[in-house]
Design a protein around this motif. Structure first.
Motif, PDB file in Angstrom:
ATOM      1  N   SER A  88     -30.731  10.621 -18.909  1.00  0.00           N
ATOM      2  CA  SER A  88     -30.404  10.832 -17.501  1.00  0.00           C
ATOM      3  C   SER A  88     -30.978   9.668 -16.704  1.00  0.00           C
ATOM      4  O   SER A  88     -31.814   8.906 -17.195  1.00  0.00           O
ATOM      5  N   GLY A 127     -22.708  10.298 -13.960  1.00  0.00           N
ATOM      6  CA  GLY A 127     -22.313  11.570 -13.396  1.00  0.00           C
ATOM      7  C   GLY A 127     -21.565  12.466 -14.356  1.00  0.00           C
ATOM      8  O   GLY A 127     -21.326  13.640 -14.047  1.00  0.00           O
ATOM      9  N   ARG A 128     -21.210  11.949 -15.519  1.00  0.00           N
ATOM     10  CA  ARG A 128     -20.569  12.771 -16.546  1.00  0.00           C
ATOM     11  C   ARG A 128     -21.368  12.695 -17.841  1.00  0.00           C
ATOM     12  O   ARG A 128     -22.052  13.627 -18.218  1.00  0.00           O
ATOM     13  N   PRO A 147     -26.174  12.184 -16.333  1.00  0.00           N
ATOM     14  CA  PRO A 147     -26.413  12.742 -14.995  1.00  0.00           C
ATOM     15  C   PRO A 147     -27.247  11.790 -14.136  1.00  0.00           C
ATOM     16  O   PRO A 147     -28.102  11.060 -14.644  1.00  0.00           O
ATOM     17  N   VAL A 148     -27.016  11.824 -12.828  1.00  0.00           N
ATOM     18  CA  VAL A 148     -27.672  10.894 -11.902  1.00  0.00           C
ATOM     19  C   VAL A 148     -28.330  11.662 -10.756  1.00  0.00           C
ATOM     20  O   VAL A 148     -27.678  12.465 -10.088  1.00  0.00           O
ATOM     21  N   TYR A 159     -23.967   6.869  -4.108  1.00  0.00           N
ATOM     22  CA  TYR A 159     -23.603   8.256  -4.416  1.00  0.00           C
ATOM     23  C   TYR A 159     -22.086   8.411  -4.457  1.00  0.00           C
ATOM     24  O   TYR A 159     -21.534   9.054  -5.363  1.00  0.00           O
ATOM     25  N   VAL A 182     -20.456   6.921  -7.691  1.00  0.00           N
ATOM     26  CA  VAL A 182     -20.599   7.699  -8.923  1.00  0.00           C
ATOM     27  C   VAL A 182     -19.534   8.787  -8.899  1.00  0.00           C
ATOM     28  O   VAL A 182     -19.566   9.688  -8.059  1.00  0.00           O
ATOM     29  N   HIS A 241     -21.798  15.426 -12.099  1.00  0.00           N
ATOM     30  CA  HIS A 241     -23.221  15.759 -12.202  1.00  0.00           C
ATOM     31  C   HIS A 241     -24.037  14.663 -11.529  1.00  0.00           C
ATOM     32  O   HIS A 241     -24.676  13.831 -12.166  1.00  0.00           O
ATOM     33  N   LYS A 242     -23.962  14.679 -10.195  1.00  0.00           N
ATOM     34  CA  LYS A 242     -24.719  13.723  -9.385  1.00  0.00           C
ATOM     35  C   LYS A 242     -25.332  14.488  -8.220  1.00  0.00           C
ATOM     36  O   LYS A 242     -24.733  15.414  -7.670  1.00  0.00           O
ATOM     37  N   GLU A 255     -25.302  19.244  -8.095  1.00  0.00           N
ATOM     38  CA  GLU A 255     -24.450  18.249  -7.447  1.00  0.00           C
ATOM     39  C   GLU A 255     -24.557  18.379  -5.937  1.00  0.00           C
ATOM     40  O   GLU A 255     -25.062  19.372  -5.411  1.00  0.00           O
TER      41      GLU A 255
END
Length: 406
Positions: free
Chosen positions: A185, A310-311, A314-315, A344, A347, A351-352, A391
């Motif tokens: 991550s 983000g996939r 995760p960020v 942001y 991305v 999943h951010k 998210e």
């Protein structure tokens, strides 16, 4: 629970920066192993930004009063069971600083701060080494060497949780896009992100050298192009901190400055004399040419077509409401116009998560917000969420209340 185990590693690699190209260099890496008995190792790697050495940023301890480790993000994570590694790139902290011991190689516009110690007067141009120190390729290579070293340790051959502060995002971000299988991550603190920053311009080769970089001294002895080192004073260091001063404990800037000087035996001897035989010190940091981190590259997909950030990875993004270093005016040139919200938006995976902390600035690691950052990071690494969220973007006020940002 037993205290984390402190270890010091020496990571060797063949340097890819022009100033010492091909030489074997050693990067010191500090580890706090907080792995609990009968639990697997959970490695975390922390990378500094542009000017502050890694230990000053991530391991500021002990600080008198209260918990001695309250400004050591590394030790706080280790206390929670993580195996934490802290690294400096060449040109920063305890790592090699090629061409930086010659004060004439400092930015010509800043050399006045080096008079009368160590210079009697500014040096005539050009600098003896008229080139920037490093570049994206060299810094990705150094990060990769540390990643491979960690994965070569017993029970660490697994994806690593990344923490990048400030310009560390511009190194860890593109590296993650190129090596998503190595990253569990990505946590970016006050990340520097130029939406229209430099890149190769080729969709099939987004991390190749940009066209304007082809003539720069990126792999062989340097051509005339710039200088390798920036320098700064204790006064500039303190006045340059943005954010709300009420969020900083008394004397915390002094502790942070001393930690920077502890990482640089040469720079700590430069600058005005504050008492007989002791200089105030000068902050020395690398001048590097970066690319590959912008709104074109961040939505990069893997060969299967899935977004990486983000996939697959995760960020989490955390930044301060008053941060003017990571959020610059729209009038700035493209390469230096930074925007955290733009990162942001770039991305594309679901999943951010992003938090803007009220009153905080760019140096959240030394503010009272440090405790909030530590808390959020522990939740993120343990559950892949913060405050039950996976998210969205939110503003966090001083009482901890969250408001969704549009």
């Amino acid at each position: 629970m037993p205290a984390p185990i402190l270890k010091e590693h020496n990571v060797t690699l063949e340097s890819q920066i022009p100033a010492n190209f091909g030489e074997t260099v050693t990067l010191p890496v500090r580890e706090y192993d907080g792995t609990k008995p009968n639990h697997p190792h959970q490695p975390v790697l922390m990378l500094h930004g542009r000017s502050v050495p890694a230990l000053a940023g991530f391991d500021l301890a002990p600080v008198p009063g209260g918990s001695a480790t309250r400004y050591s993000w590394a030790q706080e994570l280790a206390d929670d069971g993580y195996d934490v590694f802290i690294m400096d790139l060449q040109g920063s902290g305890r790592s090699p600083r090629p061409r930086m011991d010659d004060p004439c190689n400092a930015n010509p516009a800043q050399q006045r701060v080096l008079v009368p110690n160590p210079l009697q007067q500014p040096c005539p141009p050009p600098p003896p080494y008229a080139s920037q120190l490093g570049n994206s390729e060299s810094e990705w290579a150094e990060l990769d060497a540390v990643v491979r070293h960690i994965r070569g340790l017993p029970d660490r051959n697994k994806p690593i949780r990344f923490i990048g502060w400030s310009l560390g995002a511009a190194i860890m971000g593109p590296y993650t896009l190129q090596h998503p299988e190595l990253v569990e991550s990505l946590l970016l603190l006050a990340p520097v992100f130029p939406p229209r920053g430099r890149w190769s311009g080729k969709p099939d080769e987004p991390f190749g050298r940009p066209a304007e970089a082809q003539t720069l001294p990126l792999s062989k002895p340097a051509l005339t192009w710039g200088f390798p080192m920036f320098v700064g004073t204790r006064t500039g260091f303190g006045t340059g901190l943005d954010g709300n001063p009420a969020l900083r404990e008394p004397d915390i800037v002094d502790y942070a400055w001393e930690a920077c000087m502890d990482s640089d035996p040469t720079g700590s001897k430069w600058g005005p004399e504050v008492e007989p035989g002791r200089a105030e010190g000068i902050l020395r940091y690398r001048n590097t040419y970066w690319w590959g981190w912008n709104e074109q590259t961040v939505p990069h997909r893997d060969p299967g077509g899935a977004y990486i950030l983000g996939r697959r990875v995760p960020v989490l993004i955390i930044y301060g409401e008053l941060d003017r270093a990571a959020n610059s005016p729209a009038t700035f040139p493209d390469a230096t116009r930074f925007s955290v919200p733009a990162l942001y938006s770039a991305v594309k995976g679901p999943h951010k998560l992003m938090f803007c902390l009220a009153g905080a600035g760019h140096s959240l690691v030394w503010e009272l917000t440090a405790k909030t950052v530590h808390h959020m990071s522990k939740q993120w690494f343990k559950n892949g969420m913060v405050e039950g969220l996976t998210e969205g973007s939110y503003f966090r006020d001083g009482d901890g209340e969250l408001t969704a940002l549009t």
